[in-house]
Design a protein around this motif. Sequence first.
Motif, mmCIF file in Angstrom:
data_model
loop_
_atom_site.group_PDB
_atom_site.id
_atom_site.type_symbol
_atom_site.label_atom_id
_atom_site.label_comp_id
_atom_site.label_asym_id
_atom_site.label_seq_id
_atom_site.Cartn_x
_atom_site.Cartn_y
_atom_site.Cartn_z
ATOM 1 N N VAL A 2 0.830 -1.191 0.000
ATOM 2 C CA VAL A 2 0.000 0.000 0.000
ATOM 3 C C VAL A 2 0.874 1.255 0.000
ATOM 4 O O VAL A 2 1.835 1.353 0.761
ATOM 5 C CB VAL A 2 -0.930 0.018 1.219
ATOM 6 N N GLN A 3 0.511 2.188 -0.860
ATOM 7 C CA GLN A 3 1.187 3.489 -0.883
ATOM 8 C C GLN A 3 0.149 4.585 -0.845
ATOM 9 O O GLN A 3 -0.845 4.532 -1.578
ATOM 10 C CB GLN A 3 2.051 3.630 -2.133
ATOM 11 N N VAL A 4 0.400 5.567 -0.011
ATOM 12 C CA VAL A 4 -0.460 6.739 0.105
ATOM 13 C C VAL A 4 0.419 7.964 -0.084
ATOM 14 O O VAL A 4 1.392 8.147 0.647
ATOM 15 C CB VAL A 4 -1.168 6.784 1.472
ATOM 16 N N VAL A 5 0.087 8.779 -1.078
ATOM 17 C CA VAL A 5 0.948 9.907 -1.424
ATOM 18 C C VAL A 5 0.125 11.184 -1.516
ATOM 19 O O VAL A 5 -0.815 11.264 -2.312
ATOM 20 C CB VAL A 5 1.669 9.653 -2.758
ATOM 21 N N GLU A 6 0.509 12.169 -0.707
ATOM 22 C CA GLU A 6 -0.152 13.473 -0.726
ATOM 23 C C GLU A 6 0.604 14.436 -1.630
ATOM 24 O O GLU A 6 1.824 14.308 -1.817
ATOM 25 C CB GLU A 6 -0.212 14.087 0.682
ATOM 26 N N ARG A 38 -3.791 16.814 10.330
ATOM 27 C CA ARG A 38 -2.694 17.771 10.280
ATOM 28 C C ARG A 38 -1.985 17.804 11.618
ATOM 29 O O ARG A 38 -2.545 17.487 12.659
ATOM 30 C CB ARG A 38 -3.189 19.162 9.892
ATOM 31 N N GLN A 39 -0.729 18.219 11.524
ATOM 32 C CA GLN A 39 0.064 18.388 12.745
ATOM 33 C C GLN A 39 0.925 19.620 12.591
ATOM 34 O O GLN A 39 1.788 19.678 11.703
ATOM 35 C CB GLN A 39 0.930 17.151 13.014
ATOM 36 N N GLN A 116 3.118 10.390 3.716
ATOM 37 C CA GLN A 116 4.258 11.068 4.331
ATOM 38 C C GLN A 116 3.951 12.528 4.657
ATOM 39 O O GLN A 116 4.715 13.165 5.398
ATOM 40 C CB GLN A 116 5.472 11.004 3.394
ATOM 41 N N GLY A 117 2.883 13.050 4.101
ATOM 42 C CA GLY A 117 2.481 14.410 4.425
ATOM 43 C C GLY A 117 2.893 15.420 3.374
ATOM 44 O O GLY A 117 3.826 15.207 2.598
#
Length: 124
Positions: A2-6, A38-39, A116-117
């Motif tokens: 799984v890859q999640v990219v913003e 968010r952070q 990764q944000g």
Amino acid sequence: QVQVVESGGGLVQAGGSLRLSCTASGLTFDDYAMGWFRQAAGKEREGVSCISRDGVKYYPSFVKGRFTISRDNAKNTLYLQMNSLKAEDTAMYYCAAGRSCAYYRSDYSDFGYWGQGTQVTVSS
């Protein structure tokens, strides 16, 4: 895998707009609730918005009316349109895939896949 990219973050003046995108691969996208978090520096992570598998949208009061979450299941992509940005919106923004939006504001354990944000900086 799984890859999640913003993507889509950047520097914008207060009152401006940005559109964040998040693409997920390696999973059946429409089986997942999708959230934006968010952070900010020195602060805890917080839930910004969530959209269920059925398309129900959730917002905390501090972004309601300014941010809009949407998803395109055909493209495995999640979006966050952010308008009327404020300096306090400055943060690293993360996208995550999870089981449910039920506790997106308080319990992130439902979200198992994170990107990764992308940094959003709002100048005042």
